[in-house]
Write a protein that holds these residues in place. Structure first.
Motif, PDB file in Angstrom:
ATOM      1  N   ALA A 231       0.828  -1.209   0.000  1.00  0.00           N
ATOM      2  CA  ALA A 231       0.000   0.000   0.000  1.00  0.00           C
ATOM      3  C   ALA A 231       0.859   1.255   0.000  1.00  0.00           C
ATOM      4  O   ALA A 231       0.555   2.223  -0.709  1.00  0.00           O
ATOM      5  CB  ALA A 231      -0.926  -0.010   1.218  1.00  0.00           C
ATOM      6  N   PHE A 232       1.950   1.280   0.775  1.00  0.00           N
ATOM      7  CA  PHE A 232       2.805   2.472   0.829  1.00  0.00           C
ATOM      8  C   PHE A 232       3.456   2.766  -0.513  1.00  0.00           C
ATOM      9  O   PHE A 232       3.753   3.910  -0.825  1.00  0.00           O
ATOM     10  CB  PHE A 232       3.893   2.296   1.887  1.00  0.00           C
ATOM     11  CG  PHE A 232       3.385   2.157   3.309  1.00  0.00           C
ATOM     12  CD1 PHE A 232       2.141   2.644   3.665  1.00  0.00           C
ATOM     13  CD2 PHE A 232       4.159   1.533   4.273  1.00  0.00           C
ATOM     14  CE1 PHE A 232       1.655   2.506   4.960  1.00  0.00           C
ATOM     15  CE2 PHE A 232       3.697   1.395   5.570  1.00  0.00           C
ATOM     16  CZ  PHE A 232       2.446   1.880   5.918  1.00  0.00           C
ATOM     17  N   VAL A 233       3.680   1.720  -1.319  1.00  0.00           N
ATOM     18  CA  VAL A 233       4.301   1.919  -2.626  1.00  0.00           C
ATOM     19  C   VAL A 233       3.267   2.243  -3.695  1.00  0.00           C
ATOM     20  O   VAL A 233       3.411   3.228  -4.431  1.00  0.00           O
ATOM     21  CB  VAL A 233       5.111   0.671  -3.039  1.00  0.00           C
ATOM     22  CG1 VAL A 233       5.604   0.809  -4.485  1.00  0.00           C
ATOM     23  CG2 VAL A 233       6.295   0.464  -2.107  1.00  0.00           C
ATOM     24  N   SER A 234       2.200   1.451  -3.785  1.00  0.00           N
ATOM     25  CA  SER A 234       1.289   1.589  -4.928  1.00  0.00           C
ATOM     26  C   SER A 234      -0.186   1.618  -4.554  1.00  0.00           C
ATOM     27  O   SER A 234      -1.037   1.537  -5.441  1.00  0.00           O
ATOM     28  CB  SER A 234       1.524   0.440  -5.915  1.00  0.00           C
ATOM     29  OG  SER A 234       1.329  -0.818  -5.272  1.00  0.00           O
ATOM     30  N   GLY A 235      -0.521   1.720  -3.275  1.00  0.00           N
ATOM     31  CA  GLY A 235      -1.916   1.732  -2.867  1.00  0.00           C
ATOM     32  C   GLY A 235      -2.708   2.862  -3.503  1.00  0.00           C
ATOM     33  O   GLY A 235      -2.195   3.965  -3.706  1.00  0.00           O
ATOM     34  N   ASP A 236      -3.986   2.587  -3.799  1.00  0.00           N
ATOM     35  CA  ASP A 236      -4.816   3.600  -4.467  1.00  0.00           C
ATOM     36  C   ASP A 236      -5.598   4.470  -3.493  1.00  0.00           C
ATOM     37  O   ASP A 236      -6.381   5.329  -3.913  1.00  0.00           O
ATOM     38  CB  ASP A 236      -5.778   2.934  -5.452  1.00  0.00           C
ATOM     39  CG  ASP A 236      -6.717   1.924  -4.777  1.00  0.00           C
ATOM     40  OD1 ASP A 236      -6.753   1.866  -3.523  1.00  0.00           O
ATOM     41  OD2 ASP A 236      -7.408   1.193  -5.502  1.00  0.00           O
ATOM     42  N   LEU A 245       3.716   5.915  -5.492  1.00  0.00           N
ATOM     43  CA  LEU A 245       3.657   5.724  -6.945  1.00  0.00           C
ATOM     44  C   LEU A 245       2.263   5.970  -7.511  1.00  0.00           C
ATOM     45  O   LEU A 245       2.094   6.001  -8.728  1.00  0.00           O
ATOM     46  CB  LEU A 245       4.114   4.311  -7.316  1.00  0.00           C
ATOM     47  CG  LEU A 245       5.602   4.011  -7.173  1.00  0.00           C
ATOM     48  CD1 LEU A 245       5.922   2.634  -7.739  1.00  0.00           C
ATOM     49  CD2 LEU A 245       6.465   5.066  -7.854  1.00  0.00           C
ATOM     50  N   HIS A 246       1.265   6.134  -6.625  1.00  0.00           N
ATOM     51  CA  HIS A 246      -0.086   6.430  -7.095  1.00  0.00           C
ATOM     52  C   HIS A 246      -0.275   7.916  -7.364  1.00  0.00           C
ATOM     53  O   HIS A 246      -1.267   8.336  -7.956  1.00  0.00           O
ATOM     54  CB  HIS A 246      -1.118   5.951  -6.073  1.00  0.00           C
ATOM     55  CG  HIS A 246      -2.535   5.983  -6.569  1.00  0.00           C
ATOM     56  ND1 HIS A 246      -3.442   6.955  -6.183  1.00  0.00           N
ATOM     57  CD2 HIS A 246      -3.201   5.174  -7.435  1.00  0.00           C
ATOM     58  CE1 HIS A 246      -4.591   6.734  -6.786  1.00  0.00           C
ATOM     59  NE2 HIS A 246      -4.484   5.663  -7.548  1.00  0.00           N
ATOM     60  N   ALA A 247       0.676   8.728  -6.940  1.00  0.00           N
ATOM     61  CA  ALA A 247       0.576  10.176  -7.144  1.00  0.00           C
ATOM     62  C   ALA A 247       0.694  10.519  -8.628  1.00  0.00           C
ATOM     63  O   ALA A 247       1.272   9.769  -9.422  1.00  0.00           O
ATOM     64  CB  ALA A 247       1.672  10.888  -6.368  1.00  0.00           C
ATOM     65  N   GLU A 248       0.142  11.654  -8.986  1.00  0.00           N
ATOM     66  CA  GLU A 248       0.294  12.144 -10.363  1.00  0.00           C
ATOM     67  C   GLU A 248       1.760  12.496 -10.590  1.00  0.00           C
ATOM     68  O   GLU A 248       2.420  13.069  -9.733  1.00  0.00           O
ATOM     69  CB  GLU A 248      -0.589  13.371 -10.580  1.00  0.00           C
ATOM     70  CG  GLU A 248      -0.584  13.879 -12.011  1.00  0.00           C
ATOM     71  CD  GLU A 248      -1.511  15.070 -12.221  1.00  0.00           C
ATOM     72  OE1 GLU A 248      -1.485  15.657 -13.323  1.00  0.00           O
ATOM     73  OE2 GLU A 248      -2.253  15.409 -11.270  1.00  0.00           O
ATOM     74  N   THR A 249       2.283  12.137 -11.749  1.00  0.00           N
ATOM     75  CA  THR A 249       3.687  12.400 -12.061  1.00  0.00           C
ATOM     76  C   THR A 249       3.805  13.413 -13.194  1.00  0.00           C
ATOM     77  O   THR A 249       2.902  13.559 -14.018  1.00  0.00           O
ATOM     78  CB  THR A 249       4.406  11.102 -12.460  1.00  0.00           C
ATOM     79  OG1 THR A 249       3.737  10.508 -13.588  1.00  0.00           O
ATOM     80  CG2 THR A 249       4.415  10.108 -11.303  1.00  0.00           C
ATOM     81  N   VAL A 250       4.951  14.085 -13.228  1.00  0.00           N
ATOM     82  CA  VAL A 250       5.202  15.086 -14.252  1.00  0.00           C
ATOM     83  C   VAL A 250       6.711  15.159 -14.467  1.00  0.00           C
ATOM     84  O   VAL A 250       7.489  14.898 -13.549  1.00  0.00           O
ATOM     85  CB  VAL A 250       4.640  16.459 -13.824  1.00  0.00           C
ATOM     86  CG1 VAL A 250       5.371  16.994 -12.594  1.00  0.00           C
ATOM     87  CG2 VAL A 250       4.694  17.465 -14.969  1.00  0.00           C
TER      88      VAL A 250
END
Length: 408
Positions: A231-236, A245-250
């Motif tokens: 969850a800490f890495v890819s939880g939604d 990694l679920h955050a918006e990237t730019v």
């Protein structure tokens, strides 16, 4: 259990053994890895390609190093594990601990008024909760480097300054112009329920030597750690913490608050074909100096294996093993944290993160771990529905940078 490869080295798969000996074997394996990779690089320089046998040997040596590292981690966890109940006799809550032990072993509920209601189970003694958290910190790589806050409510809200107030220098008698107000944002971290359900036989529970607090901690900590790390890495964020990694990237050149910045390798699913380490140097310096001094690399085992082969311009390996048995491997001088939930290298994957996770990611633990005893659902076994509430999310979007294995 160990698997032997044809190089005379072993892939460690079990715990136990002397830590100094395990560390020595790990160091020997790394020296063999370096010799093999140097030979591979020499062949590529001369002929443009390397012998397939060398490539295969290098892959096996990577597995050997990973196995030795896992064995070291398990041996250190075993050595650092304290007993719980035997130390609680003289503590103020000793009576509650004894009552909790009676509840776990025989279902007796007297003297447990300080716990939660019977239909929701009872709160474990403080020492057991602390042991569960300590073990999870050891097993959960993100928890070990992130910021952690313990709260008593269901939601933790944190105001944060996105842009500070205007400041300036003035003379002693000069007028003081009015400054602009800071821009504030509110970050919210709801805690959600994480559960495990260990089972035991009544014969096991009737054993007077059983330390029920340690048993519960041992049974649930690995399950808790695995679930929360994912969850800490890819939880939604739906009934679980929101992973970074679920955050918006730019792209880093267009970074703005609320998004994580990234640098692209320029190659789909691969590092650059020449001067591969340059993009990693750029990633390091994409992070501001205030964050960089406490930064760590985060990647999974396969990605680490790929980066192990890289050298700097002077021929030194960028990946270095720990200097001591209880230390961490480093990459380019920064600690390397292995998180298996990070994605493998693939087209457009964010397989490498670099940042100050203590400031960049916040884990919120709600106080209390509760246990509900269920002797009816799976006779002759007794189930223990064990729950804790955990939340998490990005705390500072400028403290973590990503490497994207893509063209742009």
């Amino acid at each position: 259990m160990m698997d032997r490869i044809d190089d005379g080295l072993e892939i460690k798969a079990g715990a136990g053994g002397d830590i100094a000996q395990l560390f020595s074997e790990f160091s020997t394996a790394f020296e063999e890895f370096k010799r093999t990779n140097d030979q591979r690089l020499g062949e590529i320089e001369k002929r443009g390609t390397a012998d397939g046998l060398l490539e295969g040997k290098l892959d096996r040596l990577n597995r050997v190093l990973d196995g030795h590292k896992a064995a070291l981690d398990r041996a250190q966890a075993e050595r650092g594990r304290p007993a719980i109940e035997g130390k609680g006799v003289g503590l103020p809550d000793g009576e509650y601990k004894e009552a909790f032990s009676s509840y776990v072993k025989r279902g007796e509920e007297k003297a447990l008024q300080t716990g939660v209601a019977a239909d929701g189970g009872y709160v474990v003694p403080a020492e057991v909760e602390g042991e569960i958290t300590r073990l999870m910190t050891h097993l959960s790589p993100i928890r070990a480097i992130a910021g952690v806050r313990q709260v008593s409510g269901a939601v933790y809200k944190r105001p944060i300054t996105v842009s500070g107030p205007q400041t300036g220098w003035v003379g002693e008698t000069a007028s003081r112009p009015t400054t602009s107000s800071p821009t504030l944002a509110e970050l919210s971290y709801p805690t959600t329920e994480l559960y495990a359900m260990p089972a035991a036989t009544t014969a096991f529970l009737d054993d007077a030597a059983v330390d029920v607090g340690q048993w519960i901690a041992d049974e649930v900590n690995a399950a808790f750690a695995a679930q929360e790390t994912t969850a800490f890495v890819s939880g939604d964020g739906v009934n679980k913490p929101e992973g970074f990694l679920h955050a918006e990237t730019v792209a880093e050149a267009s970074w703005a608050w609320g998004k994580l910045g990234y640098l692209a390798t320029g190659q789909s699913g691969a590092l650059p074909t020449s001067n591969a380490s340059d993009i990693l140097i750029d990633l390091v310096y994409a992070l501001k100096a205030g964050y960089r001094q406490n930064a760590s690399w985060v990647m999974n085992r396969k990605t680490q294996g790929a980066l192990r082969k890289l050298k700097d311009a002077d021929g030194n390996y960028l990946w270095q093993p720990a200097a001591a048995a209880d230390g961490k491997a480093s990459f380019m001088g920064f600690p390397l944290v292995e998180a298996e939930d990070m994605p493998n290298i693939a087209a457009n994957s964010f397989s490498v993160a670099f940042g100050d996770f203590k400031r960049g990611y916040l884990i919120v633990d709600r106080q209390g771990v509760s246990v509900l005893r269920d002797p009816f659902s799976s006779k002759p076994y007794v189930l223990f529905y064990t729950t804790k509430r955990v939340g998490g999310g990005i705390a500072d979007y400028d403290a973590i940078k990503l490497l994207k294995f893509g063209v742009s």
